[in-house]
Design a protein around this motif. Structure first.
Motif, PDB file in Angstrom:
ATOM      1  N   LEU A   1      12.805   0.158  30.141  1.00  0.00           N
ATOM      2  CA  LEU A   1      13.733   1.300  30.123  1.00  0.00           C
ATOM      3  C   LEU A   1      13.143   2.456  29.320  1.00  0.00           C
ATOM      4  O   LEU A   1      13.275   3.626  29.704  1.00  0.00           O
ATOM      5  N   VAL A   2      12.487   2.129  28.199  1.00  0.00           N
ATOM      6  CA  VAL A   2      11.859   3.175  27.368  1.00  0.00           C
ATOM      7  C   VAL A   2      10.743   3.859  28.157  1.00  0.00           C
ATOM      8  O   VAL A   2      10.625   5.089  28.147  1.00  0.00           O
TER       9      VAL A   2
ATOM     10  N   ASN B   1       8.800   8.570  31.185  1.00  0.00           N
ATOM     11  CA  ASN B   1       8.193   9.060  32.423  1.00  0.00           C
ATOM     12  C   ASN B   1       8.936  10.258  32.984  1.00  0.00           C
ATOM     13  O   ASN B   1       8.316  11.223  33.462  1.00  0.00           O
ATOM     14  N   ILE B   2      10.282  10.228  32.946  1.00  0.00           N
ATOM     15  CA  ILE B   2      11.058  11.308  33.576  1.00  0.00           C
ATOM     16  C   ILE B   2      11.619  12.296  32.566  1.00  0.00           C
ATOM     17  O   ILE B   2      12.416  13.161  32.917  1.00  0.00           O
ATOM     18  N   LEU B   3      11.176  12.203  31.314  1.00  0.00           N
ATOM     19  CA  LEU B   3      11.621  13.138  30.280  1.00  0.00           C
ATOM     20  C   LEU B   3      11.281  14.566  30.693  1.00  0.00           C
ATOM     21  O   LEU B   3      10.125  14.875  30.960  1.00  0.00           O
ATOM     22  N   PRO B   4      12.272  15.469  30.775  1.00  0.00           N
ATOM     23  CA  PRO B   4      11.970  16.837  31.233  1.00  0.00           C
ATOM     24  C   PRO B   4      11.216  17.644  30.179  1.00  0.00           C
ATOM     25  O   PRO B   4      11.247  17.324  28.982  1.00  0.00           O
TER      26      PRO B   4
ATOM     27  N   ILE C   1      20.179   5.924  22.911  1.00  0.00           N
ATOM     28  CA  ILE C   1      19.837   4.851  21.969  1.00  0.00           C
ATOM     29  C   ILE C   1      19.396   3.619  22.763  1.00  0.00           C
ATOM     30  O   ILE C   1      20.120   3.136  23.643  1.00  0.00           O
ATOM     31  N   PHE C   2      18.194   3.128  22.456  1.00  0.00           N
ATOM     32  CA  PHE C   2      17.644   1.925  23.095  1.00  0.00           C
ATOM     33  C   PHE C   2      17.620   0.793  22.077  1.00  0.00           C
ATOM     34  O   PHE C   2      17.407   1.024  20.883  1.00  0.00           O
ATOM     35  N   GLN C   3      17.824  -0.443  22.550  1.00  0.00           N
ATOM     36  CA  GLN C   3      17.698  -1.620  21.691  1.00  0.00           C
ATOM     37  C   GLN C   3      16.569  -2.471  22.266  1.00  0.00           C
ATOM     38  O   GLN C   3      16.705  -3.022  23.356  1.00  0.00           O
ATOM     39  N   VAL C   4      15.441  -2.529  21.523  1.00  0.00           N
ATOM     40  CA  VAL C   4      14.245  -3.166  22.084  1.00  0.00           C
ATOM     41  C   VAL C   4      13.684  -4.238  21.151  1.00  0.00           C
ATOM     42  O   VAL C   4      13.980  -4.281  19.962  1.00  0.00           O
TER      43      VAL C   4
END
Length: 620
Positions: A398-399, A404-407, A385-388
């Protein structure tokens, strides 16, 4: 409402929630039935056996292709075999990148079993240099994401203050030789109306920030009425590129949007976003987009000042039913009072922990949490969970790091016979009819002779693939798991529709079989009363959307939370189906989830032989 009724309603809801998560897990296992002719029992048995044997891998008893002393290879401790250890390290990295579809996350300073190598700063620099050389031999680039105890800009403090070893998280990504080598990840973006879906995508894709009045979302809309109302009503597509060094591919001028061709040619990894409508009246379009785009992940947007309301719960339920890993972004935190934001966070955590979702919410506040969560995200049990804020830019980095590194996620078989599902059609000047969609299995080349269908009579038309495009760039070949567009020869646009399939043309072989009736195992998620035979609902199977009638049930009726075997009949026309396909049907508030168990239906063998019809006689 009386207390007894309230208690009964809550019990039914809890029963339905836990039934959903159990059934979704069951459907995930049954997916192995796709592209196989084995009976259901034998395949599911094989799955269970495989799960039990997995412990051999965990214990390290299975034969490993590359037994490598990582510390020796990284530090070049044996000068007599320096070239040999560099070659073994390059081979090991190549295997890791093959597993990760062209990229891998590497823990520099940790052994294969996770023990620290106790690097000093000098040894760490030496190992990084060695790793970069090995990556270069594999035509790949190295990007250091974060370090520990090095003292640099990307250094994070150790979890244990007594831990003095120097380590680093490194992304190794192959440089694509051709456009078809680019890594592709599809993300469906869902959420309630006014949650900021289009604005978030506009900011991510273009690089600038929003002005709080809709500046970022304008370029994403496809229709005039969407620009005027600010609400998406169609399935929008946007792409975001990362190069082999992990940098976002964007224009030199902030706010300028690059064309798809520019992004595709400069990227090593492309994130394809499917921007779906949040309004209730467009639910059918949203469900179609979720199923037809074959998303690897689902991004749920929640407005901080509204919480999880309206259609966002519906969208979350569908994503959970389809077993798609979910990540959540809470937007508009710059205009939300702290107490309201806390209420939203508490409500979200409660819903994600509920028996229906069974997720572990992870609130990502820093780089360490972001990178560690992204590398573990395929487990499906965790929900980041991100708070943007799209206006101030808070947490947007961060998002981007997370994406970028999402498998890679999803099982696609390039060795199976070719199968392509059409989810949109176009008529392009000087090109002709174009169909777009996702390659479910196999490989296809430009110039291949293929079959397109079925039409209203269940027939297939023979055509030739004139050209193939991926992300608006021409390619000679396309393989399983990739989204693409095909230009078809001698086919009129009115003869193709969403839900059709493109299959290989096999000489002297009969046309593929199509089915008007099929048997599925279903779970009723919500229904006000009971469901009996002759009940009709809108059924979604991948890109297929068609009204279906229930012609037989293995009991007299079914209610909310029930699992049952049901026979369906398509009302309008036959369709191409396969055993193991996920189905979703809805009618108003009624929702059901299922999986195809058998194709065709024999009226002489009813599912419930003891059932009696309304006249008192046995059912035909």
């Amino acid at each position: 409402m009386a207390p007894r009724q309230i208690k009964q309603t809550l019990q039914e809801r809890r029963k339905g929630e836990s039934a959903l998560s159990d059934f979704a897990d069951y459907v995930q296992k049954q997916q192995a039935l796709r592209h196989t002719t084995a009976p259901a029992e034998s395949v599911s048995g094989a799955i269970e056996e495989h799960d039990e044997l997995a412990i051999i891998d965990q214990l390290g008893l299975a034969e490993e292709s590359s037994r490598i002393n990582l510390k020796h290879a990284l530090l070049d401790l044996d000068p007599t075999s320096s070239e040999e250890s560099l070659l073994s390290l390059a081979t090991y990295l190549n295997e890791r990148m093959e597993e990760g579809h062209g990229e891998t996350l590497f823990d520099l300073g940790l052994d294969l079993n996770g023990d620290p190598m106790d690097f000093t700063k000098e040894k760490y620099e030496m190992a990084l240099q060695r790793l970069t050389e090995s990556a270069e031999n594999n035509e790949a680039d190295v990007k250091v994401l974060m370090t520990q105890n090095t003292g640099g800009d990307i250094d994070v403090p150790p979890v244990n203050s007594k831990d003095l070893s120097v380590t680093g998280k490194v992304m190794i990504r192959r440089r694509p030789k051709e456009v078809e080598d680019v890594i592709e990840t599809r993300i469906a973006v869902v959420g309630n109306v006014d949650a900021g879906k289009s604005t978030m995508l506009g900011v991510l894709v273009k690089g600038g920030l929003d002005d709080g009045r809709g500046k970022a979302r304008v370029n994403l809309f496809r229709h005039k009425h969407e620009i005027e109302s600010g609400r998406t009503s169609s399935v929008g597509m946007e792409i975001m590129g990362f190069d082999s060094k992990g940098e976002v591919v964007s224009a030199a001028v902030a706010g300028r949007k690059l064309s798809w061709e520019e992004i595709g040619k400069r990227s090593a990894k492309v994130i394809s976003f499917t921007d779906l409508a949040g309004h209730e009246r467009y639910l059918r379009t949203t469900v179609f987009g979720l199923l037809s785009s074959e998303p690897n992940y689902c991004l749920l947007m929640v407005a901080a000042n509204n919480g999880l309301i309206g259609m966002s719960k519906e969208h979350l339920g569908i994503a959970l039913a389809l077993n798609v890993p979910v990540m959540v972004v809470i937007t508009k935190i710059d205009i939300c009072p702290p107490n309201i934001l806390q209420e939203t966070v508490t409500q979200l955590a409660k819903i994600l922990k509920s028996p229906g979702a069974r997720k572990i919410p992870v609130f990502i506040k820093d780089k360490r949490e972001c990178i560690n969560t992204a590398s573990q995200f395929v487990s499906q049990r965790i929900c980041p969970i991100f708070q943007v804020s799209n206006v101030t830019g808070e947490s947007l980095d961060l998002v981007r790091t997370f994406l970028n590194i999402l498998p890679h996620h999803g099982n696609y078989n390039p060795d199976a016979p070719f199968e392509f599902h059409v989810n949109d059609t176009f008529s392009v000047p000087f090109v002709g009819t174009v169909v777009s969609g996702v390659v479910k299995a196999g490989i296809v080349h430009t110039g291949d002779v293929v079959l397109v269908g079925p039409d209203s009579l269940g027939q297939f038309a023979t055509t030739k693939i004139r050209s193939i495009e991926r992300k608006r760039i021409g390619v000679p070949v396309c393989s399983a798991g990739q989204s693409a567009s095909f230009a078809l020869r001698n086919i009129r646009r009115k003869d193709v529709r969403k839900g059709m399939v493109v299959l290989p043309k096999i000489p002297d072989a009969p046309n593929p079989k199509v089915w008007r009736e099929f048997v599925a195992e279903v779970l009723i998620l919500s229904h006000a009363t009971t469901i009996k035979t002759k009940y009709q609902a809108m059924l979604h199977v991948g890109p297929i959307s068609q009204t279906c009638a229930i012609i037989d049930i293995d009991r007299s009726y079914i209610r909310t939370g029930d699992r049952a075997t049901v026979a369906f009949r398509f009302v309008q026309r036959p369709e191409y189906l396969a055993v193991g396909e996920r189905i979703l049907f809805r009618e108003g508030r009624t929702k059901g989830l299922g999986i195809v168990k058998a194709l065709g239906y024999d009226a002489a063998k009813p599912l419930n032989p003891e059932a009696k019809d309304e006249d008192g006689g046995l059912k035909a």
